[in-house]
Design a protein around this motif. Sequence first.
Motif, PDB file in Angstrom:
ATOM      1  N   GLY A 200      66.164  14.383 -14.634  1.00 11.40           N
ATOM      2  CA  GLY A 200      67.518  14.916 -14.447  1.00 11.40           C
ATOM      3  C   GLY A 200      67.519  16.411 -14.240  1.00 11.40           C
ATOM      4  N   GLU A 201      66.353  17.052 -14.293  1.00 11.57           N
ATOM      5  CA  GLU A 201      66.234  18.493 -14.050  1.00 11.57           C
ATOM      6  C   GLU A 201      65.251  18.708 -12.907  1.00 11.57           C
ATOM      7  OE1 GLU A 201      65.270  20.547 -17.613  1.00 11.57           O
ATOM      8  OE2 GLU A 201      66.824  19.570 -18.811  1.00 11.57           O
ATOM      9  N   ASP A 202      64.945  19.979 -12.629  1.00 16.12           N
ATOM     10  CA  ASP A 202      63.997  20.285 -11.551  1.00 16.12           C
ATOM     11  C   ASP A 202      62.561  20.209 -12.060  1.00 16.12           C
ATOM     12  OD1 ASP A 202      66.067  20.688  -9.795  1.00 16.12           O
ATOM     13  OD2 ASP A 202      66.234  22.836 -10.254  1.00 16.12           O
ATOM     14  N   ILE A 274      46.299  21.132 -23.120  1.00 15.17           N
ATOM     15  CA  ILE A 274      46.052  20.355 -21.896  1.00 15.17           C
ATOM     16  C   ILE A 274      47.328  19.651 -21.448  1.00 15.17           C
ATOM     17  CG2 ILE A 274      44.745  18.416 -20.940  1.00 15.17           C
ATOM     18  CD1 ILE A 274      42.478  19.248 -22.904  1.00 15.17           C
ATOM     19  N   ALA A 275      48.068  19.108 -22.402  1.00 15.60           N
ATOM     20  CA  ALA A 275      49.328  18.454 -22.062  1.00 15.60           C
ATOM     21  C   ALA A 275      50.297  19.456 -21.428  1.00 15.60           C
ATOM     22  CB  ALA A 275      49.942  17.841 -23.315  1.00 15.60           C
ATOM     23  N   TYR A 276      50.342  20.665 -21.978  1.00 17.97           N
ATOM     24  CA  TYR A 276      51.208  21.727 -21.445  1.00 17.97           C
ATOM     25  C   TYR A 276      50.804  22.065 -20.002  1.00 17.97           C
ATOM     26  CZ  TYR A 276      53.615  26.244 -21.141  1.00 17.97           C
ATOM     27  OH  TYR A 276      54.419  27.284 -20.747  1.00 17.97           O
ATOM     28  N   ASP A 277      49.476  22.224 -19.777  1.00 15.14           N
ATOM     29  CA  ASP A 277      48.977  22.554 -18.435  1.00 15.14           C
ATOM     30  C   ASP A 277      49.271  21.434 -17.445  1.00 15.14           C
ATOM     31  OD1 ASP A 277      48.040  24.962 -19.342  1.00 15.14           O
ATOM     32  OD2 ASP A 277      45.954  24.301 -19.585  1.00 15.14           O
ATOM     33  N   ALA A 278      49.195  20.185 -17.905  1.00 19.12           N
ATOM     34  CA  ALA A 278      49.456  19.057 -17.012  1.00 19.12           C
ATOM     35  C   ALA A 278      50.896  19.086 -16.510  1.00 19.12           C
ATOM     36  CB  ALA A 278      49.164  17.742 -17.728  1.00 19.12           C
ATOM     37  N   VAL A 279      51.834  19.351 -17.410  1.00 20.41           N
ATOM     38  CA  VAL A 279      53.239  19.426 -16.998  1.00 20.41           C
ATOM     39  C   VAL A 279      53.443  20.635 -16.075  1.00 20.41           C
ATOM     40  CG1 VAL A 279      55.618  19.625 -17.785  1.00 20.41           C
ATOM     41  CG2 VAL A 279      53.986  18.291 -19.119  1.00 20.41           C
ATOM     42  N   LYS A 280      52.777  21.727 -16.391  1.00 18.04           N
ATOM     43  CA  LYS A 280      52.877  22.929 -15.551  1.00 18.04           C
ATOM     44  C   LYS A 280      52.386  22.641 -14.131  1.00 18.04           C
ATOM     45  CE  LYS A 280      51.298  27.759 -15.427  1.00 18.04           C
ATOM     46  NZ  LYS A 280      50.454  28.763 -16.122  1.00 18.04           N
ATOM     47  N   GLU A 281      51.246  21.943 -14.015  1.00 17.41           N
ATOM     48  CA  GLU A 281      50.704  21.585 -12.701  1.00 17.41           C
ATOM     49  C   GLU A 281      51.629  20.605 -11.985  1.00 17.41           C
ATOM     50  OE1 GLU A 281      48.055  22.702 -11.048  1.00 17.41           O
ATOM     51  OE2 GLU A 281      47.755  24.189 -12.618  1.00 17.41           O
ATOM     52  N   GLY A 282      52.210  19.679 -12.747  1.00 13.79           N
ATOM     53  CA  GLY A 282      53.137  18.733 -12.133  1.00 13.79           C
ATOM     54  C   GLY A 282      54.344  19.423 -11.532  1.00 13.79           C
ATOM     55  N   ILE A 283      54.840  20.448 -12.227  1.00 18.75           N
ATOM     56  CA  ILE A 283      55.973  21.222 -11.710  1.00 18.75           C
ATOM     57  C   ILE A 283      55.558  21.965 -10.446  1.00 18.75           C
ATOM     58  CG2 ILE A 283      57.514  23.160 -12.185  1.00 18.75           C
ATOM     59  CD1 ILE A 283      57.419  22.312 -15.151  1.00 18.75           C
ATOM     60  N   ALA A 284      54.366  22.589 -10.484  1.00 14.85           N
ATOM     61  CA  ALA A 284      53.886  23.369  -9.336  1.00 14.85           C
ATOM     62  C   ALA A 284      53.673  22.488  -8.106  1.00 14.85           C
ATOM     63  CB  ALA A 284      52.580  24.082  -9.702  1.00 14.85           C
ATOM     64  N   GLU A 285      53.219  21.271  -8.301  1.00 12.93           N
ATOM     65  CA  GLU A 285      52.943  20.373  -7.182  1.00 12.93           C
ATOM     66  C   GLU A 285      54.172  19.598  -6.726  1.00 12.93           C
ATOM     67  OE1 GLU A 285      49.690  17.772  -7.881  1.00 12.93           O
ATOM     68  OE2 GLU A 285      48.302  19.379  -8.441  1.00 12.93           O
ATOM     69  N   GLY A 286      55.234  19.661  -7.504  1.00 10.54           N
ATOM     70  CA  GLY A 286      56.417  18.890  -7.159  1.00 10.54           C
ATOM     71  C   GLY A 286      56.221  17.399  -7.355  1.00 10.54           C
ATOM     72  N   ALA A 287      55.392  17.025  -8.347  1.00 12.87           N
ATOM     73  CA  ALA A 287      55.124  15.610  -8.618  1.00 12.87           C
ATOM     74  C   ALA A 287      56.360  14.939  -9.201  1.00 12.87           C
ATOM     75  CB  ALA A 287      53.944  15.476  -9.575  1.00 12.87           C
ATOM     76  N   ASP A 288      56.421  13.623  -9.026  1.00 12.09           N
ATOM     77  CA  ASP A 288      57.552  12.873  -9.586  1.00 12.09           C
ATOM     78  C   ASP A 288      57.371  12.612 -11.080  1.00 12.09           C
ATOM     79  OD1 ASP A 288      58.890  12.590  -7.093  1.00 12.09           O
ATOM     80  OD2 ASP A 288      57.529  10.961  -6.555  1.00 12.09           O
ATOM     81  N   VAL A 289      56.123  12.322 -11.478  1.00 14.96           N
ATOM     82  CA  VAL A 289      55.871  11.923 -12.859  1.00 14.96           C
ATOM     83  C   VAL A 289      54.583  12.584 -13.362  1.00 14.96           C
ATOM     84  CG1 VAL A 289      55.606   9.982 -14.453  1.00 14.96           C
ATOM     85  CG2 VAL A 289      56.879   9.661 -12.332  1.00 14.96           C
ATOM     86  N   VAL A 290      54.595  13.011 -14.633  1.00 17.25           N
ATOM     87  CA  VAL A 290      53.385  13.465 -15.319  1.00 17.25           C
ATOM     88  C   VAL A 290      53.107  12.470 -16.451  1.00 17.25           C
ATOM     89  CG1 VAL A 290      52.276  15.277 -16.669  1.00 17.25           C
ATOM     90  CG2 VAL A 290      53.782  15.890 -14.761  1.00 17.25           C
ATOM     91  N   LEU A 291      51.928  11.881 -16.413  1.00 11.89           N
ATOM     92  CA  LEU A 291      51.512  10.906 -17.429  1.00 11.89           C
ATOM     93  C   LEU A 291      50.504  11.568 -18.356  1.00 11.89           C
ATOM     94  CD1 LEU A 291      50.836   7.434 -15.730  1.00 11.89           C
ATOM     95  CD2 LEU A 291      52.313   7.894 -17.673  1.00 11.89           C
ATOM     96  N   ILE A 292      50.778  11.594 -19.647  1.00  9.71           N
ATOM     97  CA  ILE A 292      49.884  12.270 -20.597  1.00  9.71           C
ATOM     98  C   ILE A 292      49.237  11.232 -21.510  1.00  9.71           C
ATOM     99  CG2 ILE A 292      49.728  13.958 -22.463  1.00  9.71           C
ATOM    100  CD1 ILE A 292      52.176  15.323 -21.216  1.00  9.71           C
ATOM    101  N   ASP A 293      47.918  11.150 -21.432  1.00  8.34           N
ATOM    102  CA  ASP A 293      47.156  10.247 -22.297  1.00  8.34           C
ATOM    103  C   ASP A 293      46.725  11.015 -23.539  1.00  8.34           C
ATOM    104  OD1 ASP A 293      45.584   8.108 -23.250  1.00  8.34           O
ATOM    105  OD2 ASP A 293      43.805   8.896 -22.242  1.00  8.34           O
TER     106      ASP A 293
END
Length: 404
Positions: A200-202, A274-293
């Motif tokens: 619901g956000e960018d 690592i979880a923080y960096d994954a979301v950061k990369e997802g935002i930078a790439e414009g991904a639809d979903v970030v999955l954190i294991d």
Amino acid sequence: MDILILAVVIALVAVGVISGLVVSSRKKKQLPPPAPPSTPTITAPPAEPQVGEDAVETAEEPRRTIEEVGLPEAEAPAAAPVVVEPEVPAAPEIEVPEPTAGRLVRLRARLARSQNSLGKGLLTLLSREHLDEDTWEEIEETLLVADVGVVPTQELVDRLRERVKVLGTRTPADLRALLKEELLTLVGTDFDRAVKTESGEDTPGVIMVVGVNGTGKTTTTGKLARVLVADGRSVVLGAADTFRAAAADQLQTWGERVGARTVRGPEGGDPASIAYDAVKEGIAEGADVVLIDTAGRLHTKTGLMDELGKVKRVVEKHGPLDEVLLVLDATTGQNGLTQARVFAEVVAITGIVLTKLDGTAKGGIVVAVQRELGVPVKLIGLGEGPDDLAPFEPEAFVDALIGD
């Protein structure tokens, strides 16, 4: 004078005698015997070349004319050194996952094989001509053995008693329809079972996957990536399980198969970072979903559970966490409920993934865990194949329980 001459003569005679004795003694000395034939002889060095009149004339050698003398052939230019380029590993072929729509229906036969003891057992008991107390106790026992849980079992038995009494004559078709309707009510058809992937956000939708060791959590995360890609979503994976050496490699392999990038860190690193960096990369790439294991952890270890809460808080600095999926091994039965209870206290669980629901699992765990947490089962695992993770569909599940 004469005496003097005589003395000289005597002296000369004495000298002569002495000389003779010396010579004779030398002659008497024997030379050493010749060396035996086996002793190697020493070859004398070659004579030095003579000059002048003593020089030996050299033999005349034939001479070639200038025409007969060939010029040396020009040497071929040295070949340039061959530079061997290091082999670049071929990029893995991107797979196209199986569509998720109707996937559970296609896996129905596999699910039915492991659930016959529940559905067919109930149908057999309900088909008896006289439903006495002993029969109702067997029905109750069948539900409990299938891990439905005490309270849901009692509710179902009470409703079945009433419906059967009203129904009167019971044909096999009537009983099947009755049982299906009551089981659907028990499983629940009013839950929202969709996996939320929009924030619901960018920012991308963020899904965190949690669970104890041995439930197949990392594999489930990889399979979930395939489900999302099959539904047309782009995915970034966060390998926040830094305690198990092969976890990041395993997750990355799953991601490469469907073209999803994996963000990882050093072994033993900070999972929250690592979880923080994954979301950061997802935002930078414009991904639809970030999955954190996240790392598998025992629900009895307070420190590890607190760390899981930290991962959640750090991720939420980017935006809301849309899903927290708890992976449970369906074969653990009631023990899985204890695990679910503790995880729900640390992080707000929004959905359940039941793995290993084929094999010897008991389908009643679906009902029990939903009652325990008040959240729906959203996905179920029905095998080892990459596309054996299916969205949970109550109707298809109950059909598989009852069988044809």
